[in-house]
Design a protein around this motif. Structure first.
Motif, PDB file in Angstrom:
ATOM      1  N   GLU A  12       0.825  -1.208   0.000  1.00  0.00           N
ATOM      2  CA  GLU A  12       0.000   0.000   0.000  1.00  0.00           C
ATOM      3  C   GLU A  12       0.861   1.261   0.000  1.00  0.00           C
ATOM      4  N   ALA A  13       1.990   1.212   0.687  1.00  0.00           N
ATOM      5  CA  ALA A  13       2.876   2.376   0.773  1.00  0.00           C
ATOM      6  C   ALA A  13       3.403   2.779  -0.594  1.00  0.00           C
ATOM      7  N   LYS A  16       0.656   4.802  -2.192  1.00  0.00           N
ATOM      8  CA  LYS A  16       0.570   6.089  -1.507  1.00  0.00           C
ATOM      9  C   LYS A  16       1.700   7.015  -1.955  1.00  0.00           C
ATOM     10  N   GLU A  17       2.877   6.455  -2.132  1.00  0.00           N
ATOM     11  CA  GLU A  17       4.019   7.242  -2.592  1.00  0.00           C
ATOM     12  C   GLU A  17       3.756   7.803  -3.995  1.00  0.00           C
ATOM     13  N   ILE A  19       0.771   8.458  -5.396  1.00  0.00           N
ATOM     14  CA  ILE A  19      -0.217   9.536  -5.389  1.00  0.00           C
ATOM     15  C   ILE A  19       0.312  10.780  -4.668  1.00  0.00           C
ATOM     16  N   ASP A  20       1.150  10.609  -3.665  1.00  0.00           N
ATOM     17  CA  ASP A  20       1.764  11.775  -3.012  1.00  0.00           C
ATOM     18  C   ASP A  20       2.676  12.517  -3.977  1.00  0.00           C
ATOM     19  N   ILE A  39      -7.119  10.465  -4.672  1.00  0.00           N
ATOM     20  CA  ILE A  39      -6.859  10.424  -3.229  1.00  0.00           C
ATOM     21  C   ILE A  39      -8.155  10.188  -2.460  1.00  0.00           C
ATOM     22  N   PHE A  42      -9.165   6.603  -2.836  1.00  0.00           N
ATOM     23  CA  PHE A  42      -8.276   5.727  -2.095  1.00  0.00           C
ATOM     24  C   PHE A  42      -8.568   5.802  -0.598  1.00  0.00           C
ATOM     25  N   GLU A  43      -8.887   6.983  -0.096  1.00  0.00           N
ATOM     26  CA  GLU A  43      -9.228   7.121   1.330  1.00  0.00           C
ATOM     27  C   GLU A  43     -10.516   6.374   1.659  1.00  0.00           C
ATOM     28  N   GLY A  46      -9.555   2.257  -0.034  1.00  0.00           N
ATOM     29  CA  GLY A  46      -8.264   1.622   0.225  1.00  0.00           C
ATOM     30  C   GLY A  46      -7.767   0.839  -0.974  1.00  0.00           C
ATOM     31  N   ARG A  47      -7.086  -0.257  -0.707  1.00  0.00           N
ATOM     32  CA  ARG A  47      -6.498  -1.071  -1.779  1.00  0.00           C
ATOM     33  C   ARG A  47      -7.555  -1.763  -2.629  1.00  0.00           C
TER      34      ARG A  47
END
Length: 66
Positions: A12-13, A16-17, A19-20, A39, A42-43, A46-47
């Motif tokens: 997941e990280a 997240k990286e 999209i960040d 975002i 995804f919030e 999630g996955r």
């Protein structure tokens, strides 16, 4: 084709990286709104969130991966 984030990324990280990075690299209003929408989804999901091939390509392009 549409796939779930969990099918594209084992970690997941890693997503997240992506999209960040895309959020910080967005160069115009359209890109900012597009990334904000991803975002939000995804919030909420999630996955398990679904992501089309085109959405995935846009994210990678905006983040500078492509």
């Amino acid at each position: 084709m549409t796939q779930q984030v969990q099918d594209l990324y084992d970690d997941e990280a890693e997503f997240k990286e992506l999209i960040d990075c895309a959020r910080m690299s967005a160069a115009n209003d359209w890109e900012e709104k597009f990334v904000a929408g991803i975002i939000d989804k995804f919030e909420r999901f999630g996955r398990g969130m679904y992501l089309s091939d085109l959405q995935h390509e846009h994210l990678k392009r905006i983040s500078g991966e492509e």
